[in-house]
Design a protein around this motif. Structure first.
Motif, PDB file in Angstrom:
ATOM      1  N   UNK A  54       4.830   1.934  -1.853  1.00 21.68           N
ATOM      2  CA  UNK A  54       4.056   2.875  -3.036  1.00 21.68           C
ATOM      3  C   UNK A  54       4.111   1.934  -4.232  1.00 21.68           C
ATOM      4  N   UNK A  55       4.842   0.975  -4.470  1.00 20.47           N
ATOM      5  CA  UNK A  55       5.110   0.519  -5.671  1.00 20.47           C
ATOM      6  C   UNK A  55       3.794  -0.417  -5.629  1.00 20.47           C
ATOM      7  N   UNK A  56       3.771  -1.388  -4.428  1.00 13.55           N
ATOM      8  CA  UNK A  56       2.696  -2.240  -4.517  1.00 13.55           C
ATOM      9  C   UNK A  56       1.313  -1.556  -4.382  1.00 13.55           C
ATOM     10  N   UNK A  57       1.491  -0.233  -3.677  1.00 12.30           N
ATOM     11  CA  UNK A  57       0.098   0.294  -3.910  1.00 12.30           C
ATOM     12  C   UNK A  57      -0.509   0.628  -5.195  1.00 12.30           C
ATOM     13  N   UNK A  58       0.594   0.982  -6.066  1.00 10.41           N
ATOM     14  CA  UNK A  58       0.301   1.121  -7.544  1.00 10.41           C
ATOM     15  C   UNK A  58      -0.174   0.136  -8.314  1.00 10.41           C
ATOM     16  N   UNK A  59       0.636  -1.108  -7.886  1.00  9.26           N
ATOM     17  CA  UNK A  59       0.038  -2.189  -8.529  1.00  9.26           C
ATOM     18  C   UNK A  59      -1.270  -2.674  -8.268  1.00  9.26           C
ATOM     19  N   UNK A  60      -1.519  -2.725  -6.898  1.00  6.57           N
ATOM     20  CA  UNK A  60      -2.729  -2.981  -6.284  1.00  6.57           C
ATOM     21  C   UNK A  60      -3.903  -2.268  -6.847  1.00  6.57           C
ATOM     22  N   UNK A  64      15.028  -6.646   6.131  1.00  2.13           N
ATOM     23  CA  UNK A  64      14.177  -6.820   5.149  1.00  2.13           C
ATOM     24  C   UNK A  64      12.806  -6.071   5.570  1.00  2.13           C
ATOM     25  N   UNK A  65      11.805  -6.097   4.479  1.00  2.00           N
ATOM     26  CA  UNK A  65      10.410  -5.602   4.737  1.00  2.00           C
ATOM     27  C   UNK A  65       9.412  -6.804   4.495  1.00  2.00           C
ATOM     28  N   UNK A  66       9.715  -7.567   3.758  1.00  2.00           N
ATOM     29  CA  UNK A  66       8.546  -8.697   3.463  1.00  2.00           C
ATOM     30  C   UNK A  66       7.670  -8.084   2.372  1.00  2.00           C
ATOM     31  N   UNK A  67       8.229  -7.287   1.633  1.00  2.00           N
ATOM     32  CA  UNK A  67       7.580  -6.628   0.467  1.00  2.00           C
ATOM     33  C   UNK A  67       8.149  -6.986  -1.045  1.00  2.00           C
ATOM     34  N   UNK A  68       9.230  -7.498  -0.891  1.00  2.00           N
ATOM     35  CA  UNK A  68      10.201  -7.990  -2.337  1.00  2.00           C
ATOM     36  C   UNK A  68       9.422  -8.801  -3.077  1.00  2.00           C
ATOM     37  N   UNK A 121      17.842   6.196   7.247  1.00  2.00           N
ATOM     38  CA  UNK A 121      16.974   6.862   6.114  1.00  2.00           C
ATOM     39  C   UNK A 121      16.729   6.178   4.853  1.00  2.00           C
ATOM     40  N   UNK A 122      17.843   5.750   4.471  1.00  2.00           N
ATOM     41  CA  UNK A 122      17.844   4.962   3.190  1.00  2.00           C
ATOM     42  C   UNK A 122      16.883   3.834   3.224  1.00  2.00           C
ATOM     43  N   UNK A 123      16.690   3.049   4.509  1.00  2.00           N
ATOM     44  CA  UNK A 123      16.083   1.973   4.712  1.00  2.00           C
ATOM     45  C   UNK A 123      14.743   2.328   4.649  1.00  2.00           C
ATOM     46  N   UNK A 124      14.426   3.543   5.328  1.00  2.00           N
ATOM     47  CA  UNK A 124      12.967   3.563   5.211  1.00  2.00           C
ATOM     48  C   UNK A 124      12.748   4.360   4.059  1.00  2.00           C
ATOM     49  N   UNK A 125      13.369   5.000   3.452  1.00  2.00           N
ATOM     50  CA  UNK A 125      13.231   5.427   1.813  1.00  2.00           C
ATOM     51  C   UNK A 125      12.767   4.205   1.050  1.00  2.00           C
ATOM     52  N   UNK A 126      13.733   3.226   1.217  1.00  2.00           N
ATOM     53  CA  UNK A 126      13.574   1.982   0.420  1.00  2.00           C
ATOM     54  C   UNK A 126      11.922   1.398   0.669  1.00  2.00           C
ATOM     55  N   UNK A 127      11.696   1.317   2.007  1.00  5.31           N
ATOM     56  CA  UNK A 127      10.587   0.781   2.303  1.00  5.31           C
ATOM     57  C   UNK A 127       9.391   1.541   1.677  1.00  5.31           C
ATOM     58  N   UNK A 128       9.248   2.751   2.063  1.00  9.64           N
ATOM     59  CA  UNK A 128       8.113   3.749   1.322  1.00  9.64           C
ATOM     60  C   UNK A 128       8.204   3.566  -0.026  1.00  9.64           C
ATOM     61  N   UNK A 129       9.173   3.366  -0.715  1.00  6.15           N
ATOM     62  CA  UNK A 129       9.287   3.102  -2.295  1.00  6.15           C
ATOM     63  C   UNK A 129       8.532   1.829  -2.472  1.00  6.15           C
ATOM     64  N   UNK A 130       8.858   0.799  -1.740  1.00  7.04           N
ATOM     65  CA  UNK A 130       8.341  -0.462  -1.821  1.00  7.04           C
ATOM     66  C   UNK A 130       6.735  -0.406  -1.866  1.00  7.04           C
TER      67      UNK A 130
END
Ligand code: ADP
Length: 640
Positions: A475-481, A599-603, A464-473
């Motif tokens: 969302x962060x990218x989405x906000x940046x873009x 990893x997610x490839x989003x960092x 769940x933590x991993x999924x949460x982290x991925x969703x956070x990332x």
């Protein structure tokens, strides 16, 4: 004198002597006068026998005195047709004193020795002598004068012919009236000669032009300088107005001042000129009021430019760039030469050219224009080219806007696509883990030993933590873009932030004491956005730790360089294969050598976006198996 002589010298004889001497004197003087006279003097007796013949007669007729004296006058110098009347006249005079041609000037002809007949003027004076009459003729050769008179008559006739038939009207005016008008002048005013001569000429002039014509006329009479040619209107008897061009000179006419005037009908020419001027004015008005910029280039220079282009589009003053080349409108010299390389061959080949260019106004502000040109003669561009300009800045701006929006749209949709494929792929694994763990707990419940149940719950939590982290990332990218991630710099100590991020990361990954921190320069109080800085360093440090062996240290160095902060994160881990370098910053891209490392490839996507928002950039150096160094430059000036 002898005594006898002396005695004989009575008063009577003395007087006689004196009279004789006086007579001799007089006849000598008369002789002299006759011999030196300009006229031929010929004396005859009543039978027409020549008894005297002076020197001028010798020259005029070619006969010497000794040849002439004793000859019959009529045989010698009178032309046959006059001989009869000569004899008749002489006879009549002798019989009844009828004067005939005597005592007056007569023009007739005479013959010289060669037989040439020539004009003479003659006056004959009878002289009564003791024995009867002699006749003296004074003869003047007037053939020269006659010739001159004939020539004068001829030339007068010629002039008259010219003047009468001249296409120009010719008039002489004096005292405000016409003293002469040739036929053409009469046609021009539709008047007879009598009408023309009895009308003050100013009445024939159009009322609006009278002041000018009369003023010029008076000045010309006074001998003052007057415009040599000018136009004025006349109104003929039918009320029709004609334009005449006049050229005039002051002359004397019958001994008094007058003017000689030449008049040309220029009515048609004036009408044509007016027409042309009107057409030109119309054209000018159209060219000047159009919103299209227009200019004419000749021999490479601006010859004519309309207001819309010069003032409106380019911001110059009226006529300021006439005579210049078009370079004034280009952003720089290299643009100008690119433009020339493009348009000249096109114009030579096809006679036309059109293209969009970013140009500038006088104040340097850029704008977009669509220009099109047409060559008058493609084979000779120097002859001239006409250019049309349309301001397409608004269109370009809209295009760019659409372009940008489309680009963002595309990126977002790509991101979404990638996210969807990731969720179907990356989320399935943790979800499957969670599901299977929950099923085990559900199936075996209390039968499961405590330790195993605790392990299953830990696995579920991690997933769940991993999924949460991925969703956070994501969302962060989405906000940046979508431009929603903001840059909010605040005075802060960059070193402190960095060190605290390092500690959190070590802790999160369970690798306490891995990061070795160093700093150079003054990175104390800087204007930084702590959140962005934490995203940047957090991701770089977590990668460096993740992709390195357990005991391998990671170096974090911060260097303050004037307004910049340069941060370096170096590890000695697995490194990045060269094939993956190019796509490393793409979202979801992971290098082929990651193995089991999660990893997610989003960092790195987040690192890059945050660095850019912070006025900076990211670079890296890496070789497979030899570790990686990521360097970030951020704009973070010292806080005031
Ligand atoms: P991930 O969540 O996979 O780490 P990142 O976007 O942070 O995603 O990194 C993208 C990829 O770049 C990683 O999957 C990895 O292949 C490679 N990478 C990043 N940092 C390092 C590093 N320090 N050492 C080796 N490879 C790295």
């Amino acid at each position: 004198m002898t005594r006898a002589d002396a005695e004989a010298a009575t008063p009577a004889t003395l007087a006689l002597d004196a009279a004789r001497r006086a007579l001799e004197d007089m006849s000598r003087r008369a002789r002299l006068m006759i011999d030196t006279a300009n006229d031929a003097v010929v004396t005859i007796d009543p039978a027409s026998i020549i008894i005297d013949w002076n020197r001028t007669a010798e020259r005029m007729f070619g006969w010497r005195r000794d040849e002439a004296v004793g000859q019959v006058l009529t045989d010698l110098i009178v032309p046959p047709q006059h001989r009869e009347s000569h004899h008749r006249g002489l006879k009549r005079y002798l019989s009844d004193r009828t004067p005939g041609i005597l005592n007056r000037r007569v023009e007739t002809t005479a013959l010289d020795r060669t037989g040439r007949e020539f004009d003479i003027e003659l006056s004959v004076w009878p002289v009564e002598t003791g024995s009867g009459f002699t006749f003296s003729a004074f003869i003047r050769d007037i053939s020269e004068r006659r010739r001159a008179e004939a020539a004068l008559r001829e030339s007068e006739e010629k002039y008259r012919l010219v003047v009468e038939n001249a296409y120009e009207g010719i008039v002489v005016s004096q005292d405000g009236m016409l003293k002469y008008a040739n036929p053409r002048a009469l046609t021009l005013t539709r008047r007879t000669l009598a009408q023309a001569m009895s009308t003050p000429f100013i009445e024939m002039v159009h009322p609006d032009d009278r002041a000018r014509v009369y003023g010029n006329y008076l000045r010309r009479l006074r001998g003052e300088a007057v415009e040599p040619f000018y136009k004025f209107r006349v109104v003929d008897t039918a009320g029709e107005t004609k334009w005449l061009q006049i050229s005039a000179v002051g002359i004397e006419w019958d001994g008094r001042p007058a003017t000689l005037n030449f008049l040309t009908d220029v009515t048609e020419q004036v009408a044509l000129e007016a027409n042309a001027a009107q057409t030109l004015a119309l054209r000018e008005a159209i060219l000047e009021t159009t919103a299209v910029g227009i200019m004419f280039i000749q021999a490479g220079r601006i010859k004519w430019i309309n207001d819309a282009l010069e003032r409106g589009m380019l911001g110059f003053d009226d006529g300021e760039i006439v005579g210049h080349t078009g370079e004034v409108a280009f952003l720089d010299h290299s643009d100008w030469s690119r433009f020339l390389h493009e348009c000249i061959p096109a114009l030579e080949r096809t006679g036309t050219y059109s293209s969009d260019w970013r140009v500038k106004r006088k104040d340097g502000s850029p704008w977009w224009c669509h220009m099109s040109a047409k060559a008058l003669k493609p084979s000779d561009l120097g002859a001239g080219t006409i250019w049309f300009f349309i301001d397409i800045s608004a269109r370009k701006r809209a295009e760019e806007e659409v372009h940008r929006a489309l680009g963002r749209e595309r990126e977002l949709s790509e991101l979404k696509t990638r996210f969807v494929s990731l969720t179907s792929h990356e989320f399935r694994t943790p979800l499957a883990t969670i599901l299977s763990s929950i099923e085990l707990i559900d199936d075996f419940g209390s039968k499961l030993p405590d330790a195993e149940r605790a392990e299953l719950i830990r696995i579920v939590k991690a997933a769940i933590k991993r999924m949460t982290a991925m969703i956070d990332q994501v969302m962060l990218i989405g906000r940046a873009e979508s431009d929603k991630l903001e840059f909010r710099p605040q005075p802060a100590d960059a070193c402190e932030i960095a060190q605290s991020v390092a500690r959190e990361t070590e802790q999160a990954l369970g690798r306490r004491g891995t990061v070795r921190f160093t700093s150079r320069g003054d990175c104390g109080r800087r204007l930084v956005d702590g959140k962005l800085l934490a995203h940047v360093l957090g991701n770089l440090l977590s990668n460096a730790i993740k992709y390195s062996p357990e005991d391998s240290p990671v170096d974090l160095d911060i260097e303050a360089r004037e307004a910049m902060l340069v941060m370096r994160v170096a590890d000695r881990g697995i490194g990045i294969p060269p094939e993956d370098h190019a796509r490393l910053f793409e979202s979801f891209h992971r290098a082929r050598n990651v193995g089991n490392v999660e990893g997610t490839g989003l960092g790195l996507t987040i690192v890059k976006q945050c660095a850019q928002l912070h006025g900076g950039r990211v670079e890296f150096e890496s070789a497979a198996g030899q570790g990686s160094t990521f360097t970030v430059h951020l704009l973070a000036p010292p806080a005031p």
